[in-house]
Design a protein around this motif. Structure first.
Motif, PDB file in Angstrom:
ATOM      1  N   ASP A   1       2.208  58.348 -42.461  1.00 19.96           N
ATOM      2  CA  ASP A   1       1.591  59.311 -42.280  1.00 19.96           C
ATOM      3  C   ASP A   1       0.073  59.369 -41.430  1.00 19.96           C
ATOM      4  O   ASP A   1      -0.965  59.295 -41.733  1.00 19.96           O
ATOM      5  CB  ASP A   1       1.316  60.167 -43.983  1.00 19.96           C
ATOM      6  CG  ASP A   1       0.858  61.600 -43.257  1.00 19.96           C
ATOM      7  OD1 ASP A   1       0.769  62.024 -42.573  1.00 19.96           O
ATOM      8  OD2 ASP A   1       0.413  62.451 -44.658  1.00 19.96           O
ATOM      9  N   SER A   2       0.726  60.649 -40.379  1.00 19.27           N
ATOM     10  CA  SER A   2      -0.186  60.473 -39.436  1.00 19.27           C
ATOM     11  C   SER A   2      -1.303  61.510 -39.141  1.00 19.27           C
ATOM     12  O   SER A   2      -2.009  61.662 -38.070  1.00 19.27           O
ATOM     13  CB  SER A   2      -0.361  59.668 -37.575  1.00 19.27           C
ATOM     14  OG  SER A   2       0.882  58.939 -38.144  1.00 19.27           O
ATOM     15  N   ALA A   3      -1.023  62.437 -40.130  1.00 15.57           N
ATOM     16  CA  ALA A   3      -2.254  63.699 -40.194  1.00 15.57           C
ATOM     17  C   ALA A   3      -3.482  63.924 -39.914  1.00 15.57           C
ATOM     18  O   ALA A   3      -4.272  64.066 -39.335  1.00 15.57           O
ATOM     19  CB  ALA A   3      -1.391  65.095 -41.408  1.00 15.57           C
ATOM     20  N   ASP A   4      -3.838  63.527 -40.560  1.00 12.77           N
ATOM     21  CA  ASP A   4      -5.858  62.956 -40.941  1.00 12.77           C
ATOM     22  C   ASP A   4      -6.026  62.686 -39.873  1.00 12.77           C
ATOM     23  O   ASP A   4      -7.128  62.843 -39.136  1.00 12.77           O
ATOM     24  CB  ASP A   4      -5.986  62.149 -41.963  1.00 12.77           C
ATOM     25  CG  ASP A   4      -5.413  62.920 -43.558  1.00 12.77           C
ATOM     26  OD1 ASP A   4      -5.870  64.369 -43.346  1.00 12.77           O
ATOM     27  OD2 ASP A   4      -5.801  62.351 -44.293  1.00 12.77           O
ATOM     28  N   VAL A   5      -4.927  61.305 -39.101  1.00 12.80           N
ATOM     29  CA  VAL A   5      -5.613  60.861 -37.680  1.00 12.80           C
ATOM     30  C   VAL A   5      -5.505  61.905 -36.413  1.00 12.80           C
ATOM     31  O   VAL A   5      -6.852  61.512 -35.442  1.00 12.80           O
ATOM     32  CB  VAL A   5      -4.980  59.227 -36.984  1.00 12.80           C
ATOM     33  CG1 VAL A   5      -5.128  59.025 -36.197  1.00 12.80           C
ATOM     34  CG2 VAL A   5      -5.091  58.617 -38.306  1.00 12.80           C
ATOM     35  N   LEU A   6      -4.584  62.668 -36.810  1.00 14.31           N
ATOM     36  CA  LEU A   6      -4.684  63.511 -35.440  1.00 14.31           C
ATOM     37  C   LEU A   6      -5.422  64.758 -35.552  1.00 14.31           C
ATOM     38  O   LEU A   6      -5.891  65.150 -34.293  1.00 14.31           O
ATOM     39  CB  LEU A   6      -2.676  64.118 -35.522  1.00 14.31           C
ATOM     40  CG  LEU A   6      -1.682  62.881 -35.295  1.00 14.31           C
ATOM     41  CD1 LEU A   6      -0.399  64.192 -34.743  1.00 14.31           C
ATOM     42  CD2 LEU A   6      -2.129  62.171 -34.026  1.00 14.31           C
TER      43      LEU A   6
ATOM     44  N   ALA B   1      -8.496  64.393 -36.074  1.00 18.15           N
ATOM     45  CA  ALA B   1      -9.202  63.520 -36.792  1.00 18.15           C
ATOM     46  C   ALA B   1     -10.084  63.299 -35.036  1.00 18.15           C
ATOM     47  O   ALA B   1     -11.307  62.874 -34.149  1.00 18.15           O
ATOM     48  CB  ALA B   1     -10.360  62.531 -36.959  1.00 18.15           C
ATOM     49  N   LEU B   2      -8.891  63.934 -33.676  1.00 18.05           N
ATOM     50  CA  LEU B   2      -8.819  63.720 -32.202  1.00 18.05           C
ATOM     51  C   LEU B   2     -10.266  64.168 -31.981  1.00 18.05           C
ATOM     52  O   LEU B   2     -10.102  65.353 -31.786  1.00 18.05           O
ATOM     53  CB  LEU B   2      -7.698  63.759 -31.648  1.00 18.05           C
ATOM     54  CG  LEU B   2      -6.314  61.949 -32.117  1.00 18.05           C
ATOM     55  CD1 LEU B   2      -5.716  62.536 -31.566  1.00 18.05           C
ATOM     56  CD2 LEU B   2      -7.180  60.891 -32.156  1.00 18.05           C
TER      57      LEU B   2
ATOM     58  N   LYS C   1      -1.621  69.798 -34.315  1.00 16.34           N
ATOM     59  CA  LYS C   1      -3.139  68.945 -35.600  1.00 16.34           C
ATOM     60  C   LYS C   1      -4.014  68.987 -34.890  1.00 16.34           C
ATOM     61  O   LYS C   1      -5.151  68.028 -35.210  1.00 16.34           O
ATOM     62  CB  LYS C   1      -1.918  67.940 -36.301  1.00 16.34           C
ATOM     63  CG  LYS C   1      -1.225  68.230 -37.350  1.00 16.34           C
ATOM     64  CD  LYS C   1      -1.543  68.623 -38.169  1.00 16.34           C
ATOM     65  CE  LYS C   1      -1.318  68.608 -39.492  1.00 16.34           C
ATOM     66  NZ  LYS C   1      -1.415  69.522 -41.130  1.00 16.34           N
ATOM     67  N   ILE C   2      -4.012  68.184 -33.408  1.00 18.90           N
ATOM     68  CA  ILE C   2      -5.133  67.397 -32.928  1.00 18.90           C
ATOM     69  C   ILE C   2      -5.615  68.616 -32.402  1.00 18.90           C
ATOM     70  O   ILE C   2      -5.344  69.448 -31.382  1.00 18.90           O
ATOM     71  CB  ILE C   2      -3.916  66.633 -31.110  1.00 18.90           C
ATOM     72  CG1 ILE C   2      -3.695  65.860 -32.138  1.00 18.90           C
ATOM     73  CG2 ILE C   2      -5.555  66.390 -30.522  1.00 18.90           C
ATOM     74  CD1 ILE C   2      -2.413  65.047 -30.688  1.00 18.90           C
ATOM     75  N   PRO C   3      -6.786  69.018 -32.570  1.00 19.83           N
ATOM     76  CA  PRO C   3      -8.074  70.130 -32.250  1.00 19.83           C
ATOM     77  C   PRO C   3      -8.138  70.008 -30.474  1.00 19.83           C
ATOM     78  O   PRO C   3      -8.173  68.261 -29.630  1.00 19.83           O
ATOM     79  CB  PRO C   3      -8.933  68.953 -32.515  1.00 19.83           C
ATOM     80  CG  PRO C   3      -8.763  67.751 -33.594  1.00 19.83           C
ATOM     81  CD  PRO C   3      -7.594  68.123 -33.132  1.00 19.83           C
ATOM     82  N   GLY C   4      -7.656  70.867 -29.772  1.00 21.96           N
ATOM     83  CA  GLY C   4      -7.853  71.060 -28.524  1.00 21.96           C
ATOM     84  C   GLY C   4      -6.497  70.949 -27.852  1.00 21.96           C
ATOM     85  O   GLY C   4      -6.919  70.795 -26.516  1.00 21.96           O
TER      86      GLY C   4
END
Length: 276
Positions: free
Chosen positions: A205-210, A212-213, A239-242
């Motif tokens: 699960d990479s939701a938190d990783v994405l 936080a980019l 999920k990735i900011p910007g």
């Protein structure tokens, strides 16, 4: 030019170099059962070669890289993938842009989970998964991959070959030269079935990783991708900011081949801004 770097547990990884040695690096990470040769069109792109240093790694067990000793080989360990990619980034130097295709996107999230974005100028996810496992939206596969599994993981040639042909045929939505299509198939066949299978024995699960980019990130996905569903790209972009999202109508799983010129222009513009 080809060199080797040493990844986790001493595994030697083959790396292809191109472009300008004194320029910011684009580090290309290929997909499941493929190799650095997949990026040939980018190594042949005069504009990319003029403005960037091009670095493409063969993942462990793929292409010219070594097959790890042991039953598991580290294929299910995010820390192993992170260490492998860190070795390549040591060669690239600070300020690189990581470009991950298909499974390569998952390898990049493994790196980010361990090391964060320190020293990176940007990221590009191309027809990529960022998660894997049942029900993971960032790893949703398309019909071509669904049809190929589980046969493509078999060590029985009579089972694996038709499955891998099905997958190779489903990779593109636009016509590509026969040599390119056969090269994709050949790369898959060159990866041992034990390695092909091991890469699927993960649940990530990479939701938190994405979320936080904090570096510029480009998401490129063909709308007709039958290997990694376009919703996987939409999930990452959401999920990735910007995040900058680029959807390519009528393009399949290999936009850097099917629409090489458009892809090269988009990547070059993005990387130029990220590294400028």
């Amino acid at each position: 030019m080809r060199v080797e770097v040493v990844g986790a547990s001493g595994v030697r990884l083959g790396v292809r170099l191109g472009g300008r040695e004194d320029a910011p690096a684009l580090v290309f990470v290929h997909g499941w059962a493929q190799s650095a040769r997949a990026w040939q069109a980018q190594f042949d792109d005069p504009a990319l070669c003029e403005h960037f240093r091009l670095i493409a790694v063969d993942l462990r067990g793929h292409g010219t890289s070594r097959i790890p000793d042991g039953v598991r080989g580290g294929f299910d360990d995010p820390a192993v993938w992170a260490a492998d990619l860190a070795a390549v980034l040591d060669l690239a130097g600070a300020g690189a842009v990581l470009v991950g295709w298909s499974y390569g996107g998952l390898v990049i999230t493994d790196y980010l989970r361990t090391h964060g974005t320190h020293g990176l100028a940007g990221l590009a996810f191309v027809g990529a998964i960022t998660e894997i496992g049942r029900g993971r939206p960032g790893g949703r596969v398309g019909p071509a991959m669904a049809r190929a599994l589980p046969g493509a993981l078999s060590d029985d040639l009579d089972v694996a070959l038709p499955a891998l042909i099905t997958l190779a045929e489903g990779m593109t939505a636009k016509p590509v030269p026969g040599a390119v299509a056969q090269g994709l198939l050949g790369a898959s066949l060159s990866v041992p079935p034990s390695v092909r299978a091991a890469l699927f024995r993960r649940d990530v699960d990479s939701a938190d990783v994405l979320a936080a980019l904090d570096v510029p990130t480009l998401v490129v996905h063909g709308t007709d991708d039958a290997v990694v569903d376009v919703t996987a790209g939409e999930y990452a972009a959401g999920k990735i900011p910007g995040a900058f999202a680029r959807w390519l109508p009528g393009v399949g799983h290999v936009p850097f081949v099917e629409s090489a010129r458009e892809f090269g222009t988009a990547l070059g513009r993005f990387a130029g801004q990220a590294t400028g």
